[in-house]
Design an enzyme around this catalytic site. Structure first.
Site, short mmCIF file in Angstrom:
data_model
loop_
_atom_site.label_atom_id
_atom_site.label_comp_id
_atom_site.label_asym_id
_atom_site.label_seq_id
_atom_site.Cartn_x
_atom_site.Cartn_y
_atom_site.Cartn_z
N THR A 121 19.01 -22.68 -36.40
CA THR A 121 19.39 -23.43 -35.21
C THR A 121 20.70 -24.19 -35.41
O THR A 121 21.04 -24.56 -36.54
CB THR A 121 18.26 -24.44 -34.87
N ASP A 122 21.39 -24.46 -34.30
CA ASP A 122 22.62 -25.27 -34.39
C ASP A 122 22.31 -26.72 -34.73
O ASP A 122 23.21 -27.49 -35.08
CB ASP A 122 23.43 -25.17 -33.09
N GLU A 123 21.03 -27.12 -34.63
CA GLU A 123 20.69 -28.52 -34.89
C GLU A 123 20.91 -28.93 -36.34
O GLU A 123 20.92 -30.12 -36.65
CB GLU A 123 19.23 -28.79 -34.52
N TYR A 148 12.33 -31.80 -37.91
CA TYR A 148 12.47 -30.37 -37.59
C TYR A 148 13.82 -29.84 -38.07
O TYR A 148 13.87 -28.85 -38.82
CB TYR A 148 12.33 -30.14 -36.07
N LYS A 152 14.76 -27.06 -41.07
CA LYS A 152 15.52 -25.82 -40.86
C LYS A 152 16.75 -25.81 -41.77
O LYS A 152 17.13 -24.75 -42.31
CB LYS A 152 15.94 -25.68 -39.39
P1 NAD Z 1 7.97 -21.06 -31.01
O1 NAD Z 1 7.39 -22.35 -31.44
O2 NAD Z 1 7.90 -20.66 -29.57
O3 NAD Z 1 7.33 -19.86 -31.85
C1 NAD Z 1 7.10 -19.96 -33.22
C2 NAD Z 1 6.10 -18.86 -33.62
O4 NAD Z 1 5.91 -18.95 -35.04
C3 NAD Z 1 4.73 -19.02 -32.96
O5 NAD Z 1 4.27 -17.77 -32.50
C4 NAD Z 1 3.85 -19.52 -34.11
O6 NAD Z 1 2.48 -19.12 -33.99
C5 NAD Z 1 4.52 -18.90 -35.31
N1 NAD Z 1 4.23 -19.65 -36.54
C6 NAD Z 1 4.27 -21.01 -36.71
N2 NAD Z 1 3.90 -21.31 -37.96
C7 NAD Z 1 3.65 -20.14 -38.59
C8 NAD Z 1 3.25 -19.81 -39.90
N3 NAD Z 1 3.00 -20.75 -40.83
N4 NAD Z 1 3.07 -18.50 -40.22
C9 NAD Z 1 3.29 -17.53 -39.29
N5 NAD Z 1 3.67 -17.79 -38.04
C10 NAD Z 1 3.86 -19.08 -37.69
O7 NAD Z 1 9.48 -21.12 -31.51
P2 NAD Z 1 10.78 -20.42 -30.91
O8 NAD Z 1 11.41 -21.34 -29.93
O9 NAD Z 1 10.46 -19.04 -30.52
O10 NAD Z 1 11.72 -20.39 -32.21
C11 NAD Z 1 11.72 -19.27 -33.08
C12 NAD Z 1 12.75 -19.49 -34.17
O11 NAD Z 1 14.04 -19.63 -33.58
C13 NAD Z 1 12.52 -20.73 -35.01
O12 NAD Z 1 12.85 -20.42 -36.35
C14 NAD Z 1 13.49 -21.74 -34.44
O13 NAD Z 1 13.88 -22.68 -35.41
C15 NAD Z 1 14.64 -20.84 -34.04
N6 NAD Z 1 15.50 -21.35 -32.95
C16 NAD Z 1 14.94 -21.74 -31.76
C17 NAD Z 1 15.77 -22.14 -30.72
C18 NAD Z 1 15.21 -22.56 -29.38
O14 NAD Z 1 15.96 -22.96 -28.50
N7 NAD Z 1 13.92 -22.44 -29.13
C19 NAD Z 1 17.16 -22.18 -30.91
C20 NAD Z 1 17.68 -21.77 -32.15
C21 NAD Z 1 16.84 -21.35 -33.15
O1 TDX Z 2 10.60 -33.75 -21.18
C1 TDX Z 2 11.70 -33.70 -21.74
N1 TDX Z 2 12.74 -34.42 -21.23
C2 TDX Z 2 13.98 -34.42 -21.78
O2 TDX Z 2 14.89 -35.09 -21.28
C3 TDX Z 2 11.94 -32.88 -22.92
C4 TDX Z 2 10.81 -32.08 -23.52
C5 TDX Z 2 13.21 -32.87 -23.47
N2 TDX Z 2 14.20 -33.63 -22.92
C6 TDX Z 2 15.57 -33.54 -23.50
C7 TDX Z 2 15.67 -33.65 -25.00
C8 TDX Z 2 16.88 -32.78 -25.30
O3 TDX Z 2 18.07 -33.53 -25.10
O4 TDX Z 2 16.03 -32.22 -23.19
C9 TDX Z 2 16.82 -31.68 -24.26
C10 TDX Z 2 16.19 -30.38 -24.76
O5 TDX Z 2 14.96 -30.71 -25.38
P1 TDX Z 2 14.04 -29.61 -26.13
O6 TDX Z 2 13.66 -28.55 -25.17
O7 TDX Z 2 12.97 -30.35 -26.84
O8 TDX Z 2 15.09 -28.93 -27.12
P2 TDX Z 2 15.95 -29.49 -28.37
O9 TDX Z 2 15.35 -30.71 -28.96
O10 TDX Z 2 17.37 -29.51 -27.94
O11 TDX Z 2 15.69 -28.27 -29.43
C11 TDX Z 2 15.68 -26.91 -28.98
O12 TDX Z 2 16.88 -26.25 -29.29
C12 TDX Z 2 17.16 -26.00 -30.64
C13 TDX Z 2 14.51 -26.14 -29.59
O13 TDX Z 2 13.29 -26.79 -29.27
C14 TDX Z 2 14.68 -25.99 -31.07
O14 TDX Z 2 13.64 -25.20 -31.62
C15 TDX Z 2 16.00 -25.32 -31.35
O15 TDX Z 2 16.25 -25.31 -32.72
#
Ligand code: NAD
Ligand code: TDX
Length: 332
Positions: A121-123, A148, A152
């Site tokens: 992630t960019d975080e 988190y 990562k």
């Molecule tokens: P998510 O929480 O929707 O899905 C995560 C999945 O991993 C789930 O199906 C969960 O059951 C599985 N999991 C959790 N713990 C596990 C374990 N111990 N063993 C096997 N499986 C396990 O997450 P997501 O949003 O799909 O993110 C997927 C990946 O992408 C993560 O590595 C996250 O850091 C990265 N990422 C997410 C975002 C975003 O915006 N959501 C952005 C950049 C990177």
């Molecule tokens: O109810 C809300 N109200 C609100 O204002 C929630 C749930 C979030 N927020 C804000 C927090 C953040 O500024 O919205 C923005 C986005 O929040 P999230 O969806 O929780 O995302 P963020 O914390 O930015 O992280 C996401 O992007 C990077 C993913 O959850 C991560 O897994 C990924 O690595």
């Protein structure tokens, strides 16, 4: 044709990636997923059984991972605990899955000499000021803010160490905020959509000035596929589509789309340590790998996502009350 092992393949991005692979390649996929609260096995249910097989297991379980990696050409490692707010309530699952789990995957790919792509992630780069021109680049310093993002960051460091000193063949990617179908309703965009669809109010953290750089999940998938096909071992690629939006803008767009007054939202407690702004410079991915996004129109993508949630109420509605009760405990 390759055999892919996709960890976390039943989650939001993992399941969209598996569908993308089925639609755009001849590859066969084994999904390894622990099926935590964040998993959606439904998202894989209609995929052909001769292309996609699911194994329920923990990525931190060395025996299970070793056995699966042995029969694989490439591991794509999505599995993680992914929600910042949860990591502030209880960091331990993040340490276990994101750090220990990644180390287990690394040891297995090292033993069997299997290529790895690590999804991050960019975080990990911390945050930017609202008014600075700088964006995140592959060489930006690591400065994570939450348990988190720190977990990562730790995983990214492990991958680079295994590449440099243990002979592992791995690539890495750090992507910006994803949106699209099957995203868990604890996350910002689906939470607000499903709040409105279930007669609740939209909840904005703090002043809502925070900026996120939104990418459609299918563009993330195509970028990961481009890295698998053309990426160079040891390299990191930032994935984004130059689409920065303040949280207030996103909330107003959702309210308008669903026929509400655009100021009809609640301001709730801010996230502790809340990152102000993320922004990705995706030049390397575009120039070196020739990757181009397909979903550049965020407003259209957001409207499609709203329609998708309206059409998939049976999937999210049973979990809605639990998610909102957990938020209520922290005043959010
Ligand atoms: P998510 O929480 O929707 O899905 C995560 C999945 O991993 C789930 O199906 C969960 O059951 C599985 N999991 C959790 N713990 C596990 C374990 N111990 N063993 C096997 N499986 C396990 O997450 P997501 O949003 O799909 O993110 C997927 C990946 O992408 C993560 O590595 C996250 O850091 C990265 N990422 C997410 C975002 C975003 O915006 N959501 C952005 C950049 C990177
Ligand atoms: O109810 C809300 N109200 C609100 O204002 C929630 C749930 C979030 N927020 C804000 C927090 C953040 O500024 O919205 C923005 C986005 O929040 P999230 O969806 O929780 O995302 P963020 O914390 O930015 O992280 C996401 O992007 C990077 C993913 O959850 C991560 O897994 C990924 O690595």
């Amino acid at each position: 044709m390759r055999n892919l092992l996709v960890t976390g393949g039943a989650g939001f991005i993992g399941s969209n990636f598996v569908r993308h692979v089925v639609d755009h390649t001849d590859d066969a996929v084994v999904v390894l997923d622990k099926m935590t609260y964040a998993a959606s096995p439904e998202a894989l249910a209609d995929l052909p059984e001769d292309r996609v097989r699911t194994v329920v297991g923990d990525v931190a379980d060395a025996e299970v991972v070793d056995e699966l990696v042995a029969g694989t050409d490439v591991v794509v490692h999505f599995a993680a605990e992914s929600h910042n707010d949860n990591s502030l309530r209880d960091p331990w699952p993040f340490v276990q899955t994101n750090i220990v789990g990644t180390a287990v995957v690394l040891e297995a790919v090292r033993r069997h000499d299997v290529r790895l792509h690590h999804v991050s992630t960019d975080e990990v780069y911390g945050d930017l000021e609202l008014d600075e021109r700088r964006r995140f680049e592959e060489g930006s310093p690591y400065r994570p803010s939450s348990p988190y993002s720190a977990s990562k960051a730790a995983a990214d460091h492990l991958v680079r160490a295994w590449v440099r000193s243990m002979g592992v063949r791995a690539t890495l990617s750090n992507c910006s905020n994803n949106y699209g179908p099957w995203q868990h309703i604890e996350k910002f965009i689906p939470r607000q959509i499903t709040n409105l669809l279930s007669g609740r109010r939209v909840k904005l953290y703090g002043a809502g000035l925070n900026v996120r750089d939104w990418i459609h999940v299918d563009d993330h998938s195509s970028a990961v596929l481009a890295i698998l096909d053309r990426g160079e071992i040891g390299e990191t690629y930032l994935i984004g589509v130059e689409n920065e939006r303040a949280n207030t803008e996103v909330v107003r767009a959702i309210l308008r789309s669903l026929g509400h007054d655009e100021d009809d939202f609640d301001r709730v407690s801010d996230r502790v340590g809340h990152d102000l702004r993320y922004a990705i410079d995706p030049s390397k991915l575009r120039t070196e790998l020739g990757w181009e996004p397909r979903f550049a129109d965020f407003d259209a993508g957001l409207r499609d996502t709203i329609t998708w949630y309206a059409d998939h109420r049976a999937w999210w509605a049973p979990d809605k009350q639990r998610v909102e009760s957990a938020y209520a405990e922290t005043g959010q």
